[in-house]
Design a protein around this motif. Structure first.
Motif, short mmCIF file in Angstrom:
data_model
loop_
_atom_site.label_atom_id
_atom_site.label_comp_id
_atom_site.label_asym_id
_atom_site.label_seq_id
_atom_site.Cartn_x
_atom_site.Cartn_y
_atom_site.Cartn_z
N ALA A 348 0.86 -1.19 0.00
CA ALA A 348 0.00 0.00 0.00
C ALA A 348 0.89 1.24 0.00
CB ALA A 348 -0.92 0.00 1.21
N VAL A 349 0.78 2.03 -1.05
CA VAL A 349 1.58 3.25 -1.21
C VAL A 349 0.65 4.43 -0.92
CG1 VAL A 349 3.00 4.63 -2.76
CG2 VAL A 349 3.03 2.13 -2.93
N PHE A 350 0.92 5.16 0.16
CA PHE A 350 0.07 6.27 0.59
C PHE A 350 0.71 7.59 0.15
CE2 PHE A 350 -1.10 2.81 3.30
CZ PHE A 350 -2.46 2.97 3.51
N PHE A 351 -0.01 8.33 -0.68
CA PHE A 351 0.48 9.61 -1.16
C PHE A 351 0.13 10.71 -0.15
CE2 PHE A 351 0.18 6.96 -4.88
CZ PHE A 351 1.29 7.32 -5.62
N LYS A 352 0.89 11.77 -0.19
CA LYS A 352 0.65 12.88 0.72
C LYS A 352 -0.62 13.63 0.31
CE LYS A 352 5.47 13.61 2.05
NZ LYS A 352 6.61 14.55 2.07
N ASP A 353 -1.19 14.32 1.29
CA ASP A 353 -2.36 15.15 1.00
C ASP A 353 -1.96 16.31 0.10
OD1 ASP A 353 -3.95 13.57 2.61
OD2 ASP A 353 -3.57 14.76 4.40
N PRO A 354 -2.94 16.88 -0.63
CA PRO A 354 -2.63 18.07 -1.43
C PRO A 354 -2.03 19.17 -0.54
CG PRO A 354 -4.81 17.26 -1.97
CD PRO A 354 -4.35 16.48 -0.78
N HIS A 367 -9.10 10.80 3.36
CA HIS A 367 -7.71 10.36 3.37
C HIS A 367 -7.07 10.71 2.03
CE1 HIS A 367 -9.94 7.63 6.12
NE2 HIS A 367 -8.91 7.85 6.90
N GLY A 368 -5.76 10.63 1.96
CA GLY A 368 -5.07 10.92 0.71
C GLY A 368 -5.22 9.78 -0.28
N ASN A 369 -4.70 10.01 -1.47
CA ASN A 369 -4.70 8.94 -2.48
C ASN A 369 -3.82 7.80 -2.02
OD1 ASN A 369 -4.46 11.69 -4.63
ND2 ASN A 369 -6.30 10.46 -4.48
N ALA A 370 -4.20 6.60 -2.40
CA ALA A 370 -3.41 5.42 -2.06
C ALA A 370 -3.47 4.43 -3.22
CB ALA A 370 -3.91 4.77 -0.79
N LEU A 371 -2.33 3.85 -3.53
CA LEU A 371 -2.25 2.80 -4.54
C LEU A 371 -2.04 1.48 -3.81
CD1 LEU A 371 -2.02 2.13 -7.61
CD2 LEU A 371 0.46 2.29 -7.32
N THR A 386 -10.40 10.60 -4.53
CA THR A 386 -11.45 11.44 -3.95
C THR A 386 -12.22 12.10 -5.08
OG1 THR A 386 -10.12 11.89 -1.97
CG2 THR A 386 -11.92 13.41 -2.46
N ILE A 387 -13.55 11.95 -5.04
CA ILE A 387 -14.41 12.54 -6.07
C ILE A 387 -15.60 13.23 -5.41
CG2 ILE A 387 -13.78 10.74 -7.72
CD1 ILE A 387 -16.66 9.62 -7.30
N VAL A 400 -13.54 6.79 -3.53
CA VAL A 400 -13.94 5.63 -4.32
C VAL A 400 -12.67 4.90 -4.79
CG1 VAL A 400 -16.10 6.66 -5.12
CG2 VAL A 400 -14.01 6.95 -6.47
N PRO A 401 -12.76 3.58 -4.94
CA PRO A 401 -11.62 2.84 -5.47
C PRO A 401 -11.75 2.63 -6.97
CG PRO A 401 -13.18 1.32 -4.49
CD PRO A 401 -13.78 2.70 -4.36
#
Length: 495
Positions: A348-354, A367-371, A386-387, A400-401
């Motif tokens: 799980a790669v968690f990206f930083k928030d904007p 939460h931030g984007n995550a791959l 996030t949408i 949403v995933p």
């Protein structure tokens, strides 16, 4: 999408430990599927080698039972099964004596016949050196021979180095294939494709944009049936030093100059050597060990290990740091354990928030984007986005995933499901092709031990026993605190 199958050249494969569990569950069914796919030529020969007194027909009967147990009925046709069984042969050999080796040499035939020869050592590691010595002594090693060894590759850096030295007495490094079945998984290889074949992620794949990475390998079963063996290794030696280290390397490595075996493995080695070493103080603060209690219909670890005083861990969580420009300041959290809530493996790669949000009233709930790269049980990739929540009533945000399960997205062909190859199938064919990209190099193995040995030593010196945790849980409470102290939390091990 049309899958392309490239046939391999005729070969001889000798499987030592041919009557064992791995051969029955994985190797024989995997080879059958490669024949079914048209990749394995019908004039390939597969020799089973073990101490059991069997003949060809006896081994074929055992193999037939294995196919019936581990290959679906739809994939078994009488004609193909018979073709495969006729490719099987058996030689009784003893790794600890000279018995049977001359027979093996006789049945393999001349050493200059031009066929690839692969020797798969599906046996206990203590036999690796003896088998290599006797292969050399019996004259069956050719310039186009390969030897395949399974983990554990030593139990520390010193023993791993000794094993490498002994194997290199008879085989060159290019002939030695140290197998890690995790590297044969479709999703693991897709991690490299995602990073290096797309312009979307690689510019963001660094400490500036990624907050942290979590690598989880959870198992729902305990060590029952192999407790005495497992108690000599533990989760660090059994999982972290090899499987999880390889996943960490593929996630963190720099782009290789070319996609060839040594270029890829050079970059993996750089990651291992860049791992910040842990002092005893670091080990106490950045690692957690656990042992499962009895529960969910199973015994405790201590009962399974048949040692009421065992200090061997069935669970490990740790915080690793990579001291290079790409990853400085970005922690990698690793956890693995037995008898957890469910079986799952993922990166799980968690990206930083904007850097600035215009939706200030909703930030706390998002939460931030995550791959999420799923290795098992359902291989695939999910990108958390996030949408806007559909509907009137203002700007409401939701997560949403974007989900791609490989079996669904890539397996459909002409209205039917195309079977995804097992990791062992791919890796065995890579051995025959002479492609070492997905295999560990000797210096990789030793470097991984060099990092994990001080951690294991610090645990032993502390005298502290692993923290008990409930069977069917997510692990010890201290593992939660490992992330909470950093203001983060583990992804749920969902059942």
């Amino acid at each position: 999408m049309v899958a392309r199958t490239i046939p391999v050249q005729p070969f001889d494969l000798v499987v030592f430990g041919a009557t064992g569990d791995l051969a029955r569950r994985k190797l024989l069914p995997g080879l059958y599927h490669r024949l079914q796919a048209g990749q394995m030529p019908e004039d390939a020969r597969i020799f089973g080698a073990a101490r059991s007194e069997l003949d060809d027909e006896g081994y074929r009967a055992m193999a037939r039972e294995a196919l019936e147990s581990f290959v679906t009925k739809d994939d078994r046709t009488p004609e193909l099964v018979e073709t495969f069984l006729n490719m099987l042969h058996y030689v009784a050999v003893d790794a600890s004596s000279d018995e049977g080796w001359s027979t093996l040499a006789e049945r393999l035939g001349p050493a200059d016949d031009g066929r690839v020869r692969a020797f798969y050592l599906s046996v206990a590691p203590r036999f690796f050196g003896a088998i290599a010595d006797r292969l050399a002594g019996s004259g069956v090693i050719t310039p186009d021979s390969r030897i395949v060894v399974e983990k554990p590759l030593g139990r520390d850096q010193e023993s791993a180095h000794a094993l490498n030295e002994r194997l290199s007495t008879h085989f060159t490094e290019a002939q030695i294939y140290r197998i890690d079945h995790y590297l044969g998984k479709e999703t693991v290889q897709n991690l490299m494709a995602i990073r290096f074949a797309n312009a979307l992620f690689e510019p963001l794949w660094n400490a500036r944009h990624i907050d942290h990475v979590q690598i989880t390998v959870a198992e729902s079963i305990g060590v029952e049936g192999r407790g005495s063996y497992y108690d000599q290794s533990g989760a660090m030696r059994d999982m972290v030093q090899n499987h999880m280290m390889q996943l960490l390397c593929l996630t963190a490595m720099e782009p290789p100059a070319h996609f060839d075996p040594d270029a890829v493995r050079d970059e993996k080695l750089k990651v291992i050597r860049a791992l910040s070493p842990m002092s005893p103080t670091d080990v106490a603060r950045k690692t957690v060990r656990g042992q499962y209690r009895a529960g969910t219909g199973g015994a405790s670890y201590l009962e399974d290990a048949e040692d009421a005083d065992s200090a061997t861990e069935s669970y490990v969580a740790l915080r690793a740091e990579i001291a290079n420009w790409r990853w400085s300041g970005t922690p990698f959290y690793l956890r693995t354990g037995k008898r957890l809530r469910t079986r799952m493996s993922e990166i799980a790669v968690f990206f930083k928030d904007p850097p600035h949000s215009i939706f200030t009233d909703q930030v706390s709930s998002l939460h931030g984007n995550a791959l999420i790269i799923r290795l098992q049980p359902d291989e695939g990739i999910t990108l958390r986005m996030t949408i806007k929540d559909p509907g009137p009533g203002g700007m409401r945000l939701t997560e949403v995933p974007l989900d791609m399960t490989f079996a669904d997205a890539m397996g459909a062909k002409n209205g039917t499901k195309v079977r995804m190859p097992d990791a062992y199938e791919r890796l065995i064919m890579d051995v025959i092709r002479g492609n070492q990209t997905l295999f560990m190099r000797g210096d990789e193995v030793e470097a991984a031990w060099a990092w994990t040995d001080p951690i294991i030593a610090a645990w032993g010196a502390s005298g502290e026993k692993p923290q008990p945790y409930d069977s069917g849980s997510s692990g010890p409470e201290d593992a939660l605190m490992l992330l909470h102290r950093d203001g983060r939390r583990w992804r749920e091990i969902a059942s």
